[in-house]
Design an enzyme around this catalytic site. Structure first.
Site, PDB file in Angstrom:
ATOM      1  N   GLU A  91      -6.584 -13.362   6.273  1.00 17.54           N
ATOM      2  CA  GLU A  91      -6.404 -14.730   6.746  1.00 17.54           C
ATOM      3  C   GLU A  91      -6.060 -14.825   8.223  1.00 17.54           C
ATOM      4  O   GLU A  91      -5.214 -15.636   8.606  1.00 17.54           O
ATOM      5  CB  GLU A  91      -5.322 -15.409   5.905  1.00 17.54           C
ATOM      6  CG  GLU A  91      -3.899 -14.818   6.046  1.00 17.54           C
ATOM      7  CD  GLU A  91      -3.573 -13.663   5.122  1.00 17.54           C
ATOM      8  OE1 GLU A  91      -4.502 -12.950   4.706  1.00 17.54           O
ATOM      9  OE2 GLU A  91      -2.380 -13.465   4.836  1.00 17.54           O
TER      10      GLU A  91
ATOM     11  N   HIS B 131      -9.180 -18.763  -0.870  1.00 15.20           N
ATOM     12  CA  HIS B 131      -7.903 -18.039  -0.785  1.00 15.20           C
ATOM     13  C   HIS B 131      -7.454 -17.882   0.674  1.00 15.20           C
ATOM     14  O   HIS B 131      -6.334 -18.247   1.025  1.00 15.20           O
ATOM     15  CB  HIS B 131      -8.060 -16.680  -1.469  1.00 15.20           C
ATOM     16  CG  HIS B 131      -6.838 -15.818  -1.405  1.00 15.20           C
ATOM     17  ND1 HIS B 131      -5.925 -15.733  -2.432  1.00 15.20           N
ATOM     18  CD2 HIS B 131      -6.374 -15.000  -0.429  1.00 15.20           C
ATOM     19  CE1 HIS B 131      -4.947 -14.907  -2.089  1.00 15.20           C
ATOM     20  NE2 HIS B 131      -5.198 -14.436  -0.878  1.00 15.20           N
ATOM     21  N   GLU B 132      -8.335 -17.371   1.503  1.00 14.96           N
ATOM     22  CA  GLU B 132      -7.943 -17.140   2.908  1.00 14.96           C
ATOM     23  C   GLU B 132      -7.658 -18.464   3.609  1.00 14.96           C
ATOM     24  O   GLU B 132      -6.758 -18.562   4.432  1.00 14.96           O
ATOM     25  CB  GLU B 132      -9.018 -16.340   3.654  1.00 14.96           C
ATOM     26  CG  GLU B 132      -9.408 -14.999   3.011  1.00 14.96           C
ATOM     27  CD  GLU B 132      -8.250 -14.134   2.544  1.00 14.96           C
ATOM     28  OE1 GLU B 132      -7.147 -14.247   3.109  1.00 14.96           O
ATOM     29  OE2 GLU B 132      -8.433 -13.354   1.585  1.00 14.96           O
TER      30      GLU B 132
ATOM     31  N   HIS C 196      -4.226 -19.700   2.847  1.00 12.78           N
ATOM     32  CA  HIS C 196      -3.199 -19.011   3.644  1.00 12.78           C
ATOM     33  C   HIS C 196      -2.896 -19.753   4.954  1.00 12.78           C
ATOM     34  O   HIS C 196      -1.852 -19.514   5.566  1.00 12.78           O
ATOM     35  CB  HIS C 196      -3.658 -17.595   4.007  1.00 12.78           C
ATOM     36  CG  HIS C 196      -3.328 -16.539   2.993  1.00 12.78           C
ATOM     37  ND1 HIS C 196      -2.056 -16.360   2.497  1.00 12.78           N
ATOM     38  CD2 HIS C 196      -4.093 -15.580   2.423  1.00 12.78           C
ATOM     39  CE1 HIS C 196      -2.069 -15.321   1.654  1.00 12.78           C
ATOM     40  NE2 HIS C 196      -3.294 -14.834   1.583  1.00 12.78           N
TER      41      HIS C 196
ATOM     42  N   GLU D 258       1.364 -14.519  -1.140  1.00 10.01           N
ATOM     43  CA  GLU D 258       0.201 -14.350  -2.019  1.00 10.01           C
ATOM     44  C   GLU D 258       0.284 -15.159  -3.311  1.00 10.01           C
ATOM     45  O   GLU D 258      -0.728 -15.665  -3.786  1.00 10.01           O
ATOM     46  CB  GLU D 258      -0.027 -12.868  -2.317  1.00 10.01           C
ATOM     47  CG  GLU D 258      -0.328 -12.033  -1.071  1.00 10.01           C
ATOM     48  CD  GLU D 258      -1.566 -12.487  -0.292  1.00 10.01           C
ATOM     49  OE1 GLU D 258      -2.417 -13.220  -0.841  1.00 10.01           O
ATOM     50  OE2 GLU D 258      -1.674 -12.104   0.892  1.00 10.01           O
TER      51      GLU D 258
ATOM     52  N   ASP E 105       1.738  -0.615   2.138  1.00 11.44           N
ATOM     53  CA  ASP E 105       0.380  -0.366   1.634  1.00 11.44           C
ATOM     54  C   ASP E 105       0.409   0.328   0.266  1.00 11.44           C
ATOM     55  O   ASP E 105      -0.513   0.181  -0.533  1.00 11.44           O
ATOM     56  CB  ASP E 105      -0.424   0.492   2.624  1.00 11.44           C
ATOM     57  CG  ASP E 105      -0.777  -0.289   3.894  1.00 11.44           C
ATOM     58  OD1 ASP E 105      -0.910  -1.528   3.820  1.00 11.44           O
ATOM     59  OD2 ASP E 105      -0.916   0.350   4.950  1.00 11.44           O
TER      60      ASP E 105
ATOM     61  N   TYR F 171       0.574 -11.334  -6.297  1.00 14.58           N
ATOM     62  CA  TYR F 171      -0.475 -12.353  -6.406  1.00 14.58           C
ATOM     63  C   TYR F 171      -0.382 -13.096  -7.740  1.00 14.58           C
ATOM     64  O   TYR F 171      -0.259 -14.318  -7.776  1.00 14.58           O
ATOM     65  CB  TYR F 171      -1.861 -11.692  -6.327  1.00 14.58           C
ATOM     66  CG  TYR F 171      -2.233 -11.130  -4.984  1.00 14.58           C
ATOM     67  CD1 TYR F 171      -1.721  -9.918  -4.533  1.00 14.58           C
ATOM     68  CD2 TYR F 171      -3.129 -11.806  -4.157  1.00 14.58           C
ATOM     69  CE1 TYR F 171      -2.081  -9.393  -3.303  1.00 14.58           C
ATOM     70  CE2 TYR F 171      -3.494 -11.294  -2.915  1.00 14.58           C
ATOM     71  CZ  TYR F 171      -2.969 -10.087  -2.493  1.00 14.58           C
ATOM     72  OH  TYR F 171      -3.320  -9.582  -1.268  1.00 14.58           O
TER      73      TYR F 171
END
Ligand code: BES
Ligand code: ZN
Length: 594
Positions: free
Chosen positions: A264, A288-289, A292, A311, A368, A376
């Site tokens: 995003e 979705h993006e 954001h 998320e 990560d 999410y």
């Protein structure tokens, strides 16, 4: 307070930069960004200033106004965090400038050879800074609470174009022959992880007065067709959250090694080319993006420990947009697909239940590595439970007030809770928010999203071993999302004859929709179904999206002969993978027996 983020040296008692001026030279030969950053302070600053850095070579630091040199000290290399860069500012410092260069293997950059692009003639560079990789591009306070605006001048080889997560401010011949300089300005304060840069042979197509799509010339028409509906989406998102605040919503379609589905980056969402299914069936990633732009970019998680705030809300919003645009059934299918991802993540973290909390503790843990579908999907379900408890209209008001209160700030779960408690005393207790946030797994009041259609096709898939099969008419009638739910509910491995039947009936190996394609290829891989191996090789050699690589390599690991295939493909493909993807695949390969 002092340090507020387990992944950053940022110290809120020290001076805080409010803007960056970046001057960067993009050198494809040496795979280095070389240049300077000026950190500007909103008030005269002095004393110790700790910055994050990773893989950077620091040449010099000075007081911007006077040029007076500043001593600097680089701390020891820490495996996840990189090296602390400590400067000591004299009294009344308005800005410091640091001359530096990045390392050729900077964690936040991928440098591509021309052969790894669609056009095959020009190199390509892109960044991916979330969660903590901005420090491999710029020495900075790399914590989401330390928001900054930025200006940038980016010098690239002539014939290439630079785009950034910022407004374009024109371009002109560069300082050296054969170069061009692109200017950018991001006026609003953003978290450092939203810094983004891409350079390549790029063209654009207008999609609406405030949106265009960028891609390589060979891809740009397909991209423009796929995302033609973006303005309708922006409208739907504005209904939910209020006016879009970032002026433009442009998108960039990257080469296939991009490790995520989408990112995003404000004013320039980055997207994987695997979304170009040819039927607009994967535009939920754009929704979705886009969402954001509010949840994430306007109201931001303070640290990776509050990632669910970004998320969870965004997945919930993405599905509300989908419901607006494509109706209840499409929305129900998306929740079902999400449930499948959630179940897989809960399974993956069975031995690490602490990573299934929404409010996590990540000291010493690489964000990560902690990444999963839990923030999410568990997060989105908590948002849905809150909405169900107060009703849609009241929840909409709550959301608008939330956006109003926290816009352009980065907040913690605790701040979110305090806000909800203030507006709706007792609500958090009523939905047992404490279990959602602080207990592993799924709470008892988790909502279930169902529909008659989905129940029927799920039952049909689960009856596979009893010989139940869809008939031709039925399959025709399924949306791509429904077909995906069907595939996800089939046994994970099938007899070879069954594979052949499925493939013939549903035309799976030839699909362009990568969600369907990869779901099928995972079944084919785990079943040892050789006619699909060619396509598996193709996907693994071309696509770097971790969401696809992980399960495909995992499925290949089930049998000795497909394990061999996986290792052989990996050796050939690994140099073309992003470092994140390479790491993700290596983690899968390590799980293989022998
Ligand atoms: N911001 C994320 C991607 C991300 C998260 C990158 C954490 C690095 C660290 C982005 O918005 C995202 O969630 N992408 C998903 C899209 C999907 C949920 C629709 C993806 O890439 O699959
Ligand atoms: Zn996201």
């Amino acid at each position: 307070m002092a340090r507020t983020d387990p992944h950053s040296c940022f110290d809120d008692l020290q001076p805080r930069a409010s803007r960056w001026h970046l001057r960067l030279l993009v050198d494809f030969e040496s795979r280095i960004l070389a240049g300077e950053v000026t950190l500007v302070f909103p008030r005269p600053a002095s004393g110790v200033l700790d910055l994050d850095s990773k893989g950077l070579t620091i040449h010099r630091a000075w007081v911007s106004a006077t040029g007076a040199g500043l001593p600097f000290e680089l701390g020891p290399e820490e495996p996840i965090l990189g090296r602390r860069l400590r400067l000591t500012l004299p009294a009344d410092t308005h800005g410091v400038t640091i001359a530096y260069e990045t390392s050729p293997d900077a964690a936040g950059l991928q440098w591509l050879e021309p052969a790894q692009t669609e056009g095959g003639r020009q190199p390509f560079l892109f960044s991916q800074c979330q969660a903590i990789h901005a420090r491999s591009l710029v020495p900075c306070q790399d914590s989401a609470v330390a928001r900054v605006g930025y200006d940038a001048d980016v010098v690239v080889p002539e014939g290439l174009r630079a785009v950034m997560s910022a407004g374009p401010m024109g371009d002109e011949p560069g300082p050296m022959p054969g170069t061009r300089v692109f200017h950018f300005r991001m006026p609003q304060p953003i978290p450092s992880y939203l810094l983004a840069l891409a350079v390549g042979d790029l063209e654009s197509r207008e999609l609406s007065p405030r949106s265009r799509v960028w891609a390589e010339p060979a891809t740009v028409e397909r991209a423009a067709w796929e995302f033609a509906g973006v303005e309708t989406m922006i409208g739907a998102a504005e209904q939910l959250f209020g006016p879009y605040d970032w002026e433009r919503f442009d998108m960039l379609v990257l080469p296939p090694s991009f490790p995520y589905g989408g990112m995003e980056n404000p004013r320039m969402t980055f997207l994987t080319p695997t979304l170009l299914a040819g039927d607009r069936s994967l535009v939920d990633v754009v929704a979705h993006e886009l969402a954001h732009s509010w949840t994430g970019n306007l109201v931001t998680n303070a640290t990776a420990e509050h990632f669910w705030l970004n998320e969870g809300f965004t997945v919930w919003a993405e599905r509300r947009i989908l419901r607006e645009l494509h109706g209840e059934e499409a929305c129900a299918a998306a929740w079902a697909i999400g449930q499948n991802a959630l179940d897989e993540s809960l399974e993956r973290f069975r031995a690490e239940p602490e990573l299934t909390l929404l409010r996590t503790r990540l000291e010493g843990i690489d964000p990560d590595e902690a990444f999963s579908s839990i923030p999410y999907e568990k997060g989105a379900r908590l948002v849905a439970v809150l909405e169900q408890a107060v009703g849609e209209a009241a929840f909409q008001d709550l959301l608008r007030a939330y956006m109003g209160r926290f816009r352009f700030t980065s907040i913690t779960t605790e701040q979110f809770c305090a806000f909800v408690e203030e507006r709706f005393p007792g609500l958090l207790r009523r939905v047992d928010a404490d279990s959602w946030l602080h207990q592993p797994g799924m709470p008892g009041n988790a909502p279930v999203f169902r529909s008659g259609r989905l129940d029927r096709l799920t039952a049909l898939a689960r009856g596979w071993e009893r010989g139940e099969r869809p008939d031709a008419g039925q399959v025709e009638d399924w949306s791509p999302g429904e077909l995906l739910v069907y595939l996800q509910n089939l046994p994970r491995a099938l007899p070879l004859d069954d594979c052949a039947w499925l493939d013939r009936k549903l035309g799976l190996t030839a699909r362009g929709n990568h969600e369907l394609l990869v779901e099928w290829l995972c079944i084919a891989a785990a079943s040892g179904y050789a006619p699909a191996f060619g396509r598996i090789r193709e996907v693994l050699a071309r696509v770097g999206r971790m969401k696809y690589l992980r399960p495909l390599y995992a499925a290949l690991g089930r049998h000795a002969d497909t394990r061999r295939l996986a290792r052989e493909v990996f050796v050939a493909a690994a140099p073309g993978y992003h470092s994140l993807s390479r790491r993700a695949v290596l983690a899968e390969l390590e799980k293989y027996p022998d």
